[in-house]
Design a protein around this motif. Structure first.
Motif, PDB file in Angstrom:
ATOM      1  N   ASP A 109      41.164  45.527  66.045  1.00 52.34           N
ATOM      2  CA  ASP A 109      40.196  44.330  65.564  1.00 52.34           C
ATOM      3  C   ASP A 109      39.176  43.943  66.901  1.00 52.34           C
ATOM      4  OD1 ASP A 109      38.529  42.483  64.429  1.00 52.34           O
ATOM      5  OD2 ASP A 109      39.348  43.527  62.518  1.00 52.34           O
ATOM      6  N   PRO A 110      38.347  44.424  66.977  1.00 45.41           N
ATOM      7  CA  PRO A 110      37.470  43.913  67.493  1.00 45.41           C
ATOM      8  C   PRO A 110      37.718  42.277  67.557  1.00 45.41           C
ATOM      9  CG  PRO A 110      36.219  44.916  66.524  1.00 45.41           C
ATOM     10  CD  PRO A 110      37.044  45.079  65.540  1.00 45.41           C
ATOM     11  N   PHE A 111      37.460  41.543  67.010  1.00 40.93           N
ATOM     12  CA  PHE A 111      37.395  40.521  66.205  1.00 40.93           C
ATOM     13  C   PHE A 111      38.049  38.943  66.625  1.00 40.93           C
ATOM     14  CE2 PHE A 111      33.922  42.269  64.414  1.00 40.93           C
ATOM     15  CZ  PHE A 111      32.558  42.002  64.823  1.00 40.93           C
ATOM     16  N   GLY A 112      38.251  37.823  66.806  1.00 47.91           N
ATOM     17  CA  GLY A 112      38.974  37.404  66.596  1.00 47.91           C
ATOM     18  C   GLY A 112      39.595  36.735  68.203  1.00 47.91           C
ATOM     19  N   ASP A 113      39.181  35.420  68.365  1.00 56.09           N
ATOM     20  CA  ASP A 113      39.734  35.335  69.581  1.00 56.09           C
ATOM     21  C   ASP A 113      41.392  34.558  70.172  1.00 56.09           C
ATOM     22  OD1 ASP A 113      40.093  32.958  67.830  1.00 56.09           O
ATOM     23  OD2 ASP A 113      39.063  31.277  68.572  1.00 56.09           O
ATOM     24  N   ARG A 140      42.119  37.771  75.965  1.00 59.86           N
ATOM     25  CA  ARG A 140      42.040  36.839  74.929  1.00 59.86           C
ATOM     26  C   ARG A 140      42.714  35.547  74.726  1.00 59.86           C
ATOM     27  NH1 ARG A 140      40.742  40.558  69.494  1.00 59.86           N
ATOM     28  NH2 ARG A 140      42.641  41.244  70.404  1.00 59.86           N
TER      29      ARG A 140
END
Length: 308
Positions: A109-113, A140
């Protein structure tokens, strides 16, 4: 909790019938048995070298069964990927088959820190039916977040495939090496740099076809014989790994399958987005085809387990 992860970890390829139409479990089992007999202490089923992202759920299950049934006496790691609930189901399957740990592929998933990843991994660690190995490729997670995760009771290893070795070096100097086993996830080519900060264990694609070369590399790292390590890189490993890395890794799997073909084990083609070798790439690889097997006679001694 104790899982032996030191030394060489072979990340097994997936064998196919009909080009790439169907997973061939007999080929998968034969490969696992061959690598095990070659002295490699740790086998991973369903790593990226297995084209795990291109396998359906039933195919992944078939690969796990085939590797588990090959009679390996060392450590078995099952690669798992996908949404949280799916990962937990895959781990339960692997546990029932006798695997010792589950390697968690970093979420695609490209989102999320980093905070999101910490929540993801800590939930998995608490709920997983097996101890877990984190497979990290992106940056990340901060150094502090990495240390926090490494200190979780059910995290037994970190496969470090990030480009920032300075972060890993800082963590190890601060004592993170005692929390779990840290593994070079960037293969033999990068092993001297990892060894320079105290990490001599590594994952290997080469070990599928030439386990004696991977084991010789590890012996050289452990003993401090860096000239021998660099000779192996110059004469064999460098060519293999340069081709595997070319074009964002398009030949990552096809190089290993060609090496296996020359060893008499046909594992089929590769599924897109992986690419089969073109003529120029095959010619470059053929230059090291006959590198002598006498580079190694035995595997390395087993190192101590990850936890007392």
């Amino acid at each position: 909790m104790s899982v032996a992860l030191d030394g060489v970890t072979a990340v097994l390829v997936t064998g196919y019938q009909g080009g790439t139409d169907r997973v061939d479990t007999e080929k998968v089992a034969a490969l696992a048995a061959r690598v095990s007999a070659g002295g490699v202490p740790v086998l991973t089923a369903l790593g990226n070298t297995a084209e795990v992202q291109q396998l359906e759920d039933a195919e992944r299950h078939a690969v796990l069964q085939a590797v588990a049934g090959a009679g390996h006496s060392g450590t078995l790691i099952a690669g798992v990927t996908g949404p949280m609930t799916g990962v937990l189901r895959q781990v339960e399957t692997a546990a029932a088959l006798g695997y010792h740990a589950a390697m968690i592929h970093e979420p695609s998933d490209p989102f999320g820190d980093g905070d999101g990843l910490v929540r993801f991994y800590t939930h998995l660690a608490r709920q997983s039916a097996l101890p877990i190995v984190l497979y990290l490729r992106s940056t990340r997670l901060s150094g502090a977040q990495l240390r926090f995760l490494a200190e979780q009771d059910r995290v037994v290893g970190v496969k470090y495939a990030r480009p920032d070795l300075h972060t890993l070096g800082t963590l190890l100097r601060a004592g993170a090496g005692s929390a779990c086993t840290w593994i070079n996830g960037l293969a033999e080519w990068n092993s001297p740099a990892f060894a320079g900060i105290g990490v001599t264990s590594f994952t290997s694609g080469i070990a599928n076809a030439r386990p004696e070369i991977a084991l010789a590399m590890h012996r050289g790292l452990v003993s401090g014989d860096l000239p021998a390590v660099h000779r192996l890189i110059d004469k064999y490993v460098g060519t293999v790994e340069a081709l595997r890395a070319e074009g964002a890794g398009r030949y990552n799997v096809s190089v290993i399958k060609q090496l296996l073909r020359w060893e008499g084990l046909e594992m089929g083609g590769v599924r897109p987005p992986h690419s089969n070798l073109d003529e120029a790439a095959l010619a470059r690889l053929a230059e090291i085809r006959d590198y002598p097997a006498a580079v190694a006679a035995t595997g390395p001694a087993r190192a101590k387990e990850t936890r007392p």
